[in-house]
Scaffold this active site. Structure first.
Site, PDB file in Angstrom:
ATOM      1  N   HIS A 270      29.769 -55.894 -18.123  1.00  0.00           N
ATOM      2  CA  HIS A 270      31.003 -56.119 -18.899  1.00  0.00           C
ATOM      3  C   HIS A 270      32.234 -56.003 -18.009  1.00  0.00           C
ATOM      4  O   HIS A 270      33.198 -56.746 -18.183  1.00  0.00           O
ATOM      5  CB  HIS A 270      31.128 -55.108 -20.042  1.00  0.00           C
ATOM      6  CG  HIS A 270      30.482 -55.538 -21.305  1.00  0.00           C
ATOM      7  ND1 HIS A 270      30.811 -56.698 -21.969  1.00  0.00           N
ATOM      8  CD2 HIS A 270      29.501 -54.954 -22.046  1.00  0.00           C
ATOM      9  CE1 HIS A 270      30.076 -56.813 -23.054  1.00  0.00           C
ATOM     10  NE2 HIS A 270      29.267 -55.775 -23.124  1.00  0.00           N
TER      11      HIS A 270
ATOM     12  N   CYS B 109      24.579 -56.546 -28.165  1.00  0.00           N
ATOM     13  CA  CYS B 109      25.916 -56.193 -27.706  1.00  0.00           C
ATOM     14  C   CYS B 109      26.836 -56.040 -28.909  1.00  0.00           C
ATOM     15  O   CYS B 109      26.835 -56.887 -29.803  1.00  0.00           O
ATOM     16  CB  CYS B 109      26.448 -57.279 -26.776  1.00  0.00           C
ATOM     17  SG  CYS B 109      28.062 -56.894 -26.075  1.00  0.00           S
TER      18      CYS B 109
ATOM     19  N   HIS C 144      24.200 -53.029 -18.209  1.00  0.00           N
ATOM     20  CA  HIS C 144      24.884 -53.807 -19.250  1.00  0.00           C
ATOM     21  C   HIS C 144      26.390 -53.538 -19.213  1.00  0.00           C
ATOM     22  O   HIS C 144      27.203 -54.467 -19.239  1.00  0.00           O
ATOM     23  CB  HIS C 144      24.294 -53.434 -20.615  1.00  0.00           C
ATOM     24  CG  HIS C 144      24.902 -54.148 -21.776  1.00  0.00           C
ATOM     25  ND1 HIS C 144      24.239 -55.137 -22.459  1.00  0.00           N
ATOM     26  CD2 HIS C 144      26.105 -53.994 -22.400  1.00  0.00           C
ATOM     27  CE1 HIS C 144      25.003 -55.581 -23.450  1.00  0.00           C
ATOM     28  NE2 HIS C 144      26.144 -54.892 -23.435  1.00  0.00           N
ATOM     29  N   GLU C 145      26.761 -52.262 -19.133  1.00  0.00           N
ATOM     30  CA  GLU C 145      28.187 -51.909 -19.150  1.00  0.00           C
ATOM     31  C   GLU C 145      28.894 -52.352 -17.868  1.00  0.00           C
ATOM     32  O   GLU C 145      30.034 -52.829 -17.914  1.00  0.00           O
ATOM     33  CB  GLU C 145      28.373 -50.409 -19.392  1.00  0.00           C
ATOM     34  CG  GLU C 145      27.821 -49.915 -20.727  1.00  0.00           C
ATOM     35  CD  GLU C 145      28.259 -50.728 -21.935  1.00  0.00           C
ATOM     36  OE1 GLU C 145      29.419 -51.185 -21.972  1.00  0.00           O
ATOM     37  OE2 GLU C 145      27.440 -50.915 -22.852  1.00  0.00           O
TER      38      GLU C 145
END
Length: 181
Positions: free
Chosen positions: A148, A102, A144-145
């Protein structure tokens, strides 16, 4: 266009659920400038393959994906994608550990648990609704995004702490994998 400064692990914005945007907000000059700056930042810096707004200190539900082949991933697809208010609306298969790092985190990688295939619904940069299936590296990056945007970091998805490695060790692992192909 400007290069945006990234937010690091420990900053509370990375642990906060991002605010969803209205169509009117998406089309506003302020958001359009932010989208341009995020794309520019991702393409001009060696920041990785995705950038979520919380990673540049903005608690907004916006993520940019910018995939391209690299020395460690020569077979990566080329893809540029803007995801606003994205949500995973379906998935298939069991989660498996996939290597991740990251840009907001330490110089470390680990095997984060991700679904092999996901279905995502989102708005694009022109506030148009989209829905599509993603898999492989693209699906992993999008998961993953989206994490976030929900205040979740990749380290939260690593089940086996023994998989943590430094960036230099990760590059050796990827290079060895490329040689065996």
């Amino acid at each position: 266009m400007r290069v945006l400064r990234r937010t690091q692990f420990g900053n509370p914005v990375l642990r906060t659920a991002a605010r969803r945007l209205t169509s009117q907000e998406i089309l506003s000059p302020t958001t359009q400038d932010l989208l341009r700056d995020m794309r520019h930042t991702l393409s001009s810096k060696s920041y990785g393959v995705g950038l979520a707004a919380p990673q540049i200190g903005e608690p907004l539900a916006i993520a940019i994906v910018g995939l391209k082949p690299t020395p460690t991933r020569p077979n990566a697809p080329k893809l540029s994608l803007t995801l606003i208010n994205p949500e995973i609306v379906g998935h298939s298969g069991s989660r498996t550990g996939e290597w991740e790092g990251c840009i907001s985190g330490p110089d470390m990688y680990g095997k984060a648990m991700r679904y092999p295939k996901i279905r995502v619904r989102w708005l694009d940069g022109k506030a148009r609704g989209r829905e599509k299936d993603f898999q492989g590296l693209v699906g992993q990056v999008i998961q993953h995004e989206i994490d976030h945007l929900n205040g979740v970091l990749f380290v939260d998805r690593v089940r086996d702490p023994k998989t943590y490695v430094t960036a230099s060790e990760y590059k050796k692992i990827r290079a060895a994998k490329q040689k065996t192909r």
